[in-house]
Enzyme design. Structure first.
Site: not given
Length: 318
Positions: A156, A158, A234, A263, A281
């Protein structure tokens, strides 16, 4: 009167300040909305803002009978029950590519830090061991990155930026995704083939049922004792217990992680490894990224309240 918008996830106030200048925000502060607001207050909510990773199911949607739009602050939407939203005719929108550059920067930072052993090197100086000429096995020469095989899982926005940055570092880049893209990088037919080929695996795929624990003990064995893994996607994509075991028995060489299965991530076995670099993150946590994400959120809300098509809709995959 400004339109009311529910803030479903917990956000720092600075992140929603601009949005609050345009809308009347009802901030649930990350708690169930029915614990923060009366039923008659929630009955009038037509739009809400959430972080994509925050679980948002049918029950929460049903507590807001007038809800018609769920707007994600960020690119992710894996926490949202999209089928439940669709069945209730609730539109879902996100902020595509708004933080892609900053997240891909973090991916490269983690890759460079773990492959060039930045943290042990930093400790070597701070501890005085360098000035004392004390030998350290962690400071022995490591392979350089020119010619290193970088495997990008997910192509994608990223993934494309990670690939471009890796290519600029003179690395050999290949990728695997659900479909082949028009990009100047080698496409491999399966995730298994990509893992076997690469020496650094970059996780840049969306979270979902099809990617849950896609990187398990078997995949880590295929990555091998000279292989590294970097995850800016993720935490659910990697079986974290398997990762800890692979690091403990030197099945892989190291890891760079910005995301975790749970998290915020507490200190545990994962944090004890000197060949692991950890960040909290923060991939998309730059001024420019937040401005871009806020712009997308407001564009989606503006269009919704004007009765127009949302500019950044999320659609169910076939």
């Amino acid at each position: 009167m400004p339109e009311k918008v529910l803030i479903y996830s917990r956000f720092p106030k600075a992140m929603v300040l601009r949005i609050g200048q345009r809308y009347d925000l009802m901030d649930a502060a990350g708690k169930p909305p029915n614990e923060m607001f009366a039923a008659d207050q929630l009955a009038g909510v037509r739009a809400m803002i959430t972080a994509g990773g925050t679980p948002l199911g049918a029950d929460a949607m049903d507590s807001m009978p007038a809800l018609q739009a769920i707007v994600c602050y960020g690119t992710g939407y894996d926490g949202i029950d999209l089928a439940a939203a669709a069945s209730r005719k609730i539109a879902v929108a996100n902020s595509p590519a708004a933080n892609a550059s900053s997240v891909s920067d973090i991916a490269m930072m983690l890759m460079l830090a773990v492959t060039r052993r930045l943290l042990p090197a930093d400790d070597y100086v701070r501890s005085g061991n360098w000035s004392a000429a004390k030998p350290s096995p962690l400071m022995k020469s490591q392979p350089g990155n020119a010619g290193r095989r970088i495997g990008v899982y997910g192509m994608g926005e990223i993934g494309r930026r990670i690939a471009a940055r890796a290519a600029a570092f003179e690395m050999d880049v290949a990728y695997y995704s659900r479909s082949k893209h028009d990009v100047p990088y080698r496409y491999l037919p399966s995730l298994e083939a990509l893992v076997q080929w690469c020496s650094v695996l970059m996780i840049a795929v969306r979270a979902g049922a099809d990617t849950q624990h896609a990187i398990d003990a078997g995949m880590l064995r295929k990555l091998g004792p000279d292989g590294y893994i970097v995850n800016i996607s993720r935490g659910s994509v990697i079986d974290q217990q398997a990762l800890v075991a692979a690091l403990a028995d030197k099945t892989i060489a190291g890891a760079g992680l910005d995301v975790y299965e749970k998290e915020p991530h507490p200190p545990d076995a994962l944090t004890a490894f000197p060949n692991v670099v950890l960040t909290p993150h923060i991939g998309g946590h730059t001024v420019e990224s937040h401005t871009a994400m806020q712009d997308c959120v407001m564009a989606n809300l503006d269009a919704f309240f004007a009765g127009k098509r949302l500019p950044y809709p999320v659609t169910l995959m076939a």
